[in-house]
Write a protein that holds these residues in place. Structure first.
Motif, PDB file in Angstrom:
ATOM      1  N   CYS A 170       0.872  -1.171   0.000  1.00  0.00           N
ATOM      2  CA  CYS A 170       0.000   0.000   0.000  1.00  0.00           C
ATOM      3  C   CYS A 170       0.907   1.218   0.000  1.00  0.00           C
ATOM      4  O   CYS A 170       2.030   1.161   0.511  1.00  0.00           O
ATOM      5  N   CYS A 228      -6.827  -3.178   1.820  1.00  0.00           N
ATOM      6  CA  CYS A 228      -6.737  -1.752   2.151  1.00  0.00           C
ATOM      7  C   CYS A 228      -7.286  -0.952   0.982  1.00  0.00           C
ATOM      8  O   CYS A 228      -8.228  -0.190   1.122  1.00  0.00           O
ATOM      9  N   THR A 263       0.763   3.641   1.844  1.00  0.00           N
ATOM     10  CA  THR A 263       1.094   3.965   3.237  1.00  0.00           C
ATOM     11  C   THR A 263       2.410   3.309   3.661  1.00  0.00           C
ATOM     12  O   THR A 263       3.198   3.897   4.410  1.00  0.00           O
ATOM     13  N   HIS A 283       0.044  -4.252   5.691  1.00  0.00           N
ATOM     14  CA  HIS A 283      -1.271  -4.333   6.344  1.00  0.00           C
ATOM     15  C   HIS A 283      -2.363  -4.795   5.381  1.00  0.00           C
ATOM     16  O   HIS A 283      -3.517  -4.435   5.528  1.00  0.00           O
TER      17      HIS A 283
END
Ligand SMILES: [Zn+2]
Ligand SMILES: [Zn+2]
Length: 322
Positions: free
Chosen positions: A35, A135, A37, A57
């Motif tokens: 991701c 996500c 992030t 994640h």
């Protein structure tokens, strides 16, 4: 693969298998999608919860004790007692802990996760294709819901989240307009393939006014651009966790009841909705796989804008075979 400090390349390391604490399960990781992030944490644009840190994640894993397949998303733990948690907004819990930031994540062979935040995954969606939903799909869907039900939907930045949400929007009968970096023909072709009726340059004007726009790219200058592209009463949602500063813009671009808002994190209700929808549409994710030890290379490819769809670490795959 361990992050020792922001700005440093991830390092391959042998560490003890994590021990589950109260309420946690030990999981054998099968796939972990990247991701943006993760890249923000790697590059020091977001603060890691601890160091050294294992990122990741969007984890598809097998519960060690039962063999059940589960997904582990960004939301890893909430207190359950604050005003946000008690009003269906656990995504805003001030004490929340996030996977791959506060709890070591899925760039690893093993991880632990709170059982209450492990998501049952739909049958018939393979590991590599389920991971990107965790996500990009979940938070993307939350962004879409916050944008209302307008028909003409702009997607700014056509990466992992947008290529999933485009399919949801088309399924709902919306018209999708994909705005990509200048010259990104690959992303435009993917957008058209997934049902976008127009794909073009994010710096160019929209072909017609939008009812809503979702901004997935971390570029603040897209905010005034998206507001200008949006019809009166339209909604612009910033869907990322980090964005460069937003340049100032004339009030006229916001006036006439345009709404500008952000989306933060996800709730387990968002997760249930997305994981229920995915096999029914059905969502087909475009993935490029990397071995675990290639995580740093995969992040570099993401930073350079060279990933079409989603980059996914596939456990048990050796780097030599990529
Ligand atoms: Zn994420
Ligand atoms: Zn709370």
């Amino acid at each position: 693969m361990v992050l020792d400090a922001p700005g440093r390349p991830l390092r391959r390391a042998e560490v003890p298998e994590p021990e589950p604490g109260p309420g946690q399960l030990r999981l054998r990781v099968r796939a972990c999608a990247l991701c943006r992030t993760d890249l923000h944490l790697r590059d020091g644009e977001l603060e890691p919860g601890h160091l050294p840190l294992v990122l990741g994640h969007q984890i598809v894993a097998e519960v060690e004790s039962t063999g059940e397949r589960v997904g582990v998303p960004w939301l890893g733990w909430t207190d359950g007692t604050c005003a946000y948690c008690r009003s269906g907004r656990e995504n805003l819990c001030p004490n929340a802990r996030f996977t791959g930031r506060d709890v070591d994540g899925g760039y690893a062979e093993w991880c632990v996760a709170d059982e209450r935040y492990c998501l049952p995954l739909p049958d018939g969606v393979a590991d590599l294709h389920a991971a990107p939903l965790l996500c990009g799909g979940l938070i993307g869907l939350r962004a879409l819901r916050l944008a209302g039900d307008g028909e003409r939907l702009g997607l700014y930045g056509f990466g992992s989240a947008a290529h999933i949400i485009c399919q949801v929007a088309v399924h709902e009968g919306r018209r999708v307009f994909a705005f990509t970096r200048p010259g990104d023909e690959g992303a435009r072709a993917l957008a058209r393939e997934l049902g976008a009726e127009w794909a073009g340059d994010s710096t160019a004007p929209a072909p017609e006014p939008l009812d809503a726009a979702l901004i997935f790219a971390p570029a603040g200058e897209l905010v005034p651009a998206a507001l200008r592209a949006t019809a009166p009463g339209g909604v612009v949602v910033c869907a990322g966790i980090h964005m460069s500063d937003i340049p100032s813009f004339p009030y006229a671009d916001l006036w006439r009841e345009r709404v500008l808002r952000s989306v933060a994190n996800l709730t387990r209700a968002d997760a249930r909705e997305m994981l229920d929808l995915a096999p029914r549409i059905p969502i087909r994710t475009t993935v490029r796989t990397f071995a675990l030890e290639e995580a740093e290379t995969a992040l570099a490819e993401l930073r350079a804008g060279r990933i079409e769809g989603t980059a996914v670490l596939q456990l048990g795959r050796s780097a030599a075979s990529s």
